[in-house]
Each structure stands twice: as C-alpha cells, then as structure tokens.
Design a protein around this motif. Structure first.
Motif, short mmCIF file in Angstrom:
data_model
loop_
_atom_site.label_atom_id
_atom_site.label_comp_id
_atom_site.label_asym_id
_atom_site.label_seq_id
_atom_site.Cartn_x
_atom_site.Cartn_y
_atom_site.Cartn_z
N ALA A 34 0.83 -1.21 0.00
CA ALA A 34 0.00 0.00 0.00
C ALA A 34 0.86 1.26 0.00
O ALA A 34 0.59 2.21 -0.75
N ILE A 35 1.91 1.28 0.82
CA ILE A 35 2.78 2.47 0.89
C ILE A 35 3.49 2.67 -0.44
O ILE A 35 3.60 3.80 -0.95
N THR A 36 3.94 1.58 -1.05
CA THR A 36 4.66 1.68 -2.32
C THR A 36 3.75 2.19 -3.43
O THR A 36 4.12 3.08 -4.22
N VAL A 37 2.52 1.64 -3.51
CA VAL A 37 1.58 2.06 -4.55
C VAL A 37 1.20 3.52 -4.39
O VAL A 37 1.16 4.28 -5.37
N VAL A 38 0.90 3.93 -3.15
CA VAL A 38 0.54 5.33 -2.91
C VAL A 38 1.69 6.25 -3.26
O VAL A 38 1.50 7.32 -3.86
N ASP A 39 2.91 5.84 -2.90
CA ASP A 39 4.07 6.68 -3.19
C ASP A 39 4.28 6.85 -4.69
O ASP A 39 4.61 7.95 -5.16
N GLU A 45 6.21 16.20 -4.37
CA GLU A 45 6.33 16.98 -3.14
C GLU A 45 5.67 16.29 -1.94
O GLU A 45 5.91 16.70 -0.80
N SER A 46 4.86 15.27 -2.16
CA SER A 46 4.15 14.64 -1.04
C SER A 46 4.37 13.13 -1.00
O SER A 46 3.46 12.35 -0.79
N ARG A 47 5.58 12.72 -1.19
CA ARG A 47 5.91 11.29 -1.19
C ARG A 47 5.83 10.73 0.24
O ARG A 47 6.10 11.43 1.23
N ILE A 48 5.48 9.42 0.33
CA ILE A 48 5.33 8.79 1.66
C ILE A 48 6.17 7.51 1.78
O ILE A 48 5.95 6.70 2.67
N ILE A 49 7.15 7.34 0.89
CA ILE A 49 7.91 6.09 0.89
C ILE A 49 8.65 5.86 2.21
O ILE A 49 8.89 4.72 2.61
N TYR A 79 12.46 0.41 -0.59
CA TYR A 79 12.71 1.85 -0.47
C TYR A 79 13.71 2.31 -1.53
O TYR A 79 13.50 3.33 -2.20
N ILE A 80 14.81 1.56 -1.68
CA ILE A 80 15.84 1.95 -2.65
C ILE A 80 15.26 1.96 -4.06
O ILE A 80 15.47 2.92 -4.83
N LEU A 81 14.52 0.90 -4.43
CA LEU A 81 13.97 0.83 -5.78
C LEU A 81 12.94 1.92 -6.03
O LEU A 81 12.93 2.56 -7.09
N ALA A 82 12.05 2.13 -5.06
CA ALA A 82 11.00 3.14 -5.24
C ALA A 82 11.59 4.54 -5.29
O ALA A 82 11.14 5.40 -6.08
N ASP A 83 12.60 4.81 -4.47
CA ASP A 83 13.18 6.15 -4.43
C ASP A 83 13.96 6.45 -5.70
O ASP A 83 13.90 7.56 -6.25
N ASN A 84 14.70 5.44 -6.19
CA ASN A 84 15.49 5.66 -7.39
C ASN A 84 14.63 5.75 -8.65
O ASN A 84 15.12 6.19 -9.71
N ALA A 85 13.38 5.33 -8.56
CA ALA A 85 12.49 5.43 -9.72
C ALA A 85 12.07 6.87 -9.98
O ALA A 85 11.56 7.18 -11.07
N TRP A 86 12.26 7.75 -9.02
CA TRP A 86 11.90 9.16 -9.18
C TRP A 86 13.09 9.95 -9.70
O TRP A 86 14.23 9.58 -9.50
N THR A 92 14.15 11.14 -1.83
CA THR A 92 14.23 11.53 -0.42
C THR A 92 15.65 11.48 0.12
O THR A 92 15.96 12.12 1.12
N GLY A 93 16.51 10.67 -0.49
CA GLY A 93 17.92 10.72 -0.16
C GLY A 93 18.36 9.86 0.99
O GLY A 93 17.65 8.96 1.47
N LEU A 94 19.58 10.16 1.46
CA LEU A 94 20.26 9.33 2.44
C LEU A 94 19.58 9.34 3.80
O LEU A 94 19.55 8.31 4.50
N ALA A 95 19.01 10.47 4.20
CA ALA A 95 18.43 10.57 5.54
C ALA A 95 17.32 9.54 5.75
O ALA A 95 17.29 8.81 6.76
N ASP A 96 16.42 9.43 4.79
CA ASP A 96 15.33 8.48 4.94
C ASP A 96 15.81 7.04 4.76
O ASP A 96 15.25 6.09 5.33
N PHE A 97 16.86 6.85 3.95
CA PHE A 97 17.46 5.52 3.82
C PHE A 97 17.98 5.05 5.18
O PHE A 97 17.74 3.91 5.59
N VAL A 98 18.66 5.93 5.89
CA VAL A 98 19.16 5.58 7.22
C VAL A 98 17.99 5.32 8.17
O VAL A 98 18.04 4.39 9.00
#
Length: 379
Positions: A34-39, A45-49, A79-86, A92-98
């Motif tokens: 659900a989180i991945t689909v919504v993201d 500007e309003s990503r939730i990943i 997270y890595i795959l969804a974030d890199n797709a943008w 969102t970068g390193l902070a959210d990855f950590v």
C-alpha cells in the motif's frame, strides 16, 4: 482446566493461522504494498515512501525472527527501488534511507525481546501445568469404581494452579475421595495442598477406618505448619477446609463423610437434591481449637445418586448485586427439568457454566467442581 488468557501467546498464534498455515505475514506485506503504490501515484512533493519504516515494526509484533528480518530487508530494498524510480530532485535521499535501515534493525531487536518473552511465558506455563498435574493428578475413567468428573479454575489465571485440591484413592477397604481448599493463595498454598494429598493417597489406601484417615490428614497439616515455622515463614497458621468421603467396599447404599469446616456435599439423584449432614468440625490444622476431630457421618445414598462437591469459588460467587450463587436451587431446577443433569460430567459442566455466568467470569477464589457416583449405577 484453567481459562485461557486473552493475551495468551498460543491463542494469538491460533488466531493468526488458517488451516494450520500462518498468516502473520499478510498485514506487513499489505502495508508495504500500500505504501509503495501510494508513493508511486503521488506527486513528488508529497511522497510517503519513508513510511515504509512501519513495515518491519508491524512484522516485529506479529511474525517470528525470520519473518521480521525478511521484512526489514524487503522494506529497505523496496525503499531503494522506489526512491530511485523518481527523478533526482524528488528523491528523499540518504536521511530516509538511514531511517528505514535503523527502523528495521530496531524492529529486529524488538522481535528478539518479544520472542524471548513468549518462550519464557511458555516455559512458565509448562512448569505450572506440570505442577498442576503433580498436585491434581489425572484420574483415569472409572478410577476406584467411581464415575467421576472434575473442573478446576484458578482465580489467578496466570498461575494456573492454586490451593484447591481433589483426588480419588482406591484402597484395601474401599475408595476414598478428598476435596478441599487450603487457606490463602500462592505457592505456599500449593505446597500445603500437595502435602495433604500425599498423606491422603497413602492413608486412604492402607487405613481401614475413615476416622484414621481423617486423623492422619489433621496431623499432616499440623506438621506442615511446624515445618513452615521452623523455616521462618510468616504465614504458619495455615489451615484447610476439606470433605473426606468413603465408599465402603461392601455397602453400596452408604457413604461415609468427614467434613472439616467445609460446605456439605450435595446428593443429586432421582429423589432430588439434598445436602449431606453439615460440617460441624474445624478445618484441618485447627482441631485442637475445636476439641477434637469431626465425627464420621454414615449417610444412606440411593443407587445412581451423584455426590457434588465444590469449593468456595462456587459457593461464594457473587453477581453484580452481591448475591451468592444459589447452587442447590439451580441444580434442583436443572435435574427436575432433565434428570440426565445428575450424570457427573453433565453436572460438573452445568455448575461450572452457571458459576461463571453468575459472577460474569470474575472468579474471586479458586474454583473446584467435583462429582462422583458409583460406576455403573443409573437412576
């Protein structure tokens, strides 16, 4: 048969299974999807990943160690795959990855603590069940020539064992039955109950007279108190109410009864419901205060009659208005409506259900319901 705790780990695991297969993984997986689909379908500007950090946390509460670790890794990879797709400017970068990585690590630690706690709970449950089986040993069908049934409900549901005790002992001079309640709660009460049952099993087998069995029980209770005092324990004046019943080998229409400050049993049969003679003796351990042991009553018992013995958990059960459970009246009405209720197993189930219904399931004391009649006798 102690009641199951609502939070009992075994009960929860049963709820999370369908046809024997675990479905604990469904909730965290649905949340991850659900989180991945919504993201994917939101604006940059309003990503939730980053909310995917919740997935291993949910897994830690529901799954085992393997499942939690798997969801921690899966959440990080997703997270890595969804974030890199943008595009880069929306990543969102390193902070959210950590954040997701640390969340998965902490969820794994939390799951480790939870699993260890559940294993400890199960171990303590096994110890309590072993103690209960030792004190309240299983009784084979027809043991001692008696058709019998019993239910035991501990007021302390976590302890699963208390001060109530019961047993049947066939012997050289007939079969004896003992039902009682040790004053107080906790392991000290269990210890006193075990001491009395050990004496009953020996004396009930060897002694020809029920009065001698009663005397041996009284002496054992006093000796137990002296031993507790020698150990420096505070509660050394412990006593026990009890009913001692004898079924003479060659007299099928008579029972013998000794009541140590206990409610008299009810004789339930084709002629209705009647109590045995009242207990005019002191509890076990206090006979010196009463001037001696209680007498042995010889009571006629019609063929097919069942003796119903209960402890304080039944007789002192109260409803919301403080009214005691009317045991004799309820049993009389049930037997009048259906004579088969006098059968030991039916009678025990009826009293158990009636007691729990009357008090709303809130037992104030350990509860024992015990019913016996001579095997093969039908009203």
């Amino acid at each position: 048969m102690p009641r199951a705790l609502p939070e009992d780990v075994l009960q929860r695991h049963l709820v999370l299974r369908i046809r024997g297969r675990s479905i604990a993984w469904v909730a965290p997986l649905l949340l991850l999807v659900a989180i991945t689909v919504v993201d994917i379908n939101t604006t940059g500007e309003s990503r939730i990943i980053s909310w995917i950090v919740l997935v291993p946390g949910i897994a830690a509460a529901l799954c085992g160690m393997g499942g939690t670790i798997a969801f921690a890794v899966l959440a990080l990879v997703t997270y890595i795959l969804a974030d890199n797709a943008w595009p880069h400017q929306y990543q969102t970068g390193l902070a959210d990855f950590v954040l997701v990585a640390v969340g998965g690590f902490l969820a794994t630690l939390a799951c480790t603590v939870r699993v260890r706690g559940e294993r400890h709970m199960l171990h303590m449950r096994d110890v309590a069940d072993t103690t209960r089986r030792t004190v309240l040993r299983p009784l084979p069908p027809g043991w001692g020539g008696l058709d019998h049934a019993a239910v035991y409900l501990a007021a302390d549901t976590e302890a699963r064992v208390g001060g109530d005790f019961f047993d049947i002992q066939p012997g050289l001079y007939g079969t004896r039955v003992l039902v009682g309640d040790v004053q107080g709660k906790g392991l000290d009460a269990v210890e006193a109950a075990a001491a009395l049952l050990g004496t009953f099993r020996e004396a009930g087998y060897h002694e020809p007279d029920l009065a001698t069995v009663a005397e041996r029980l009284e002496i054992r209770m006093r000796r137990h108190g002296l031993h507790s005092a020698a150990l420096g324990r505070e509660d050394v004046d412990r006593f026990a109410t009890a009913v001692l019943i004898g079924f003479p080998e060659h007299e099928r229409d008579v029972v013998e009864a000794v009541l140590f400050g206990h409610e008299p049993p009810l004789a339930v049969g084709p002629d209705g419901v009647r109590p045995l003679p009242p207990g005019d003796g002191a509890p076990l351990g206090l006979s010196e205060l009463a001037g001696g042991l209680p007498p042995v009553h010889r009571v006629p018992l019609v063929p097919g009659a069942t003796l119903l013995l209960t402890t304080d958990g039944v007789t002192e059960a109260r409803d919301g208005d403080g009214v005691f459970f009317p045991l004799a009246d309820e049993v009389a009405r049930a037997v009048a409506a259906d004579p088969r209720t006098a059968e030991p197993h039916r009678l025990v189930a009826f009293v158990r259900d009636g007691t729990l219904r009357h008090c709303g399931g809130r037992l104030a004391d350990d509860t024992t319901v015990f019913a016996v009649r001579r095997d093969g006798e039908v009203p």
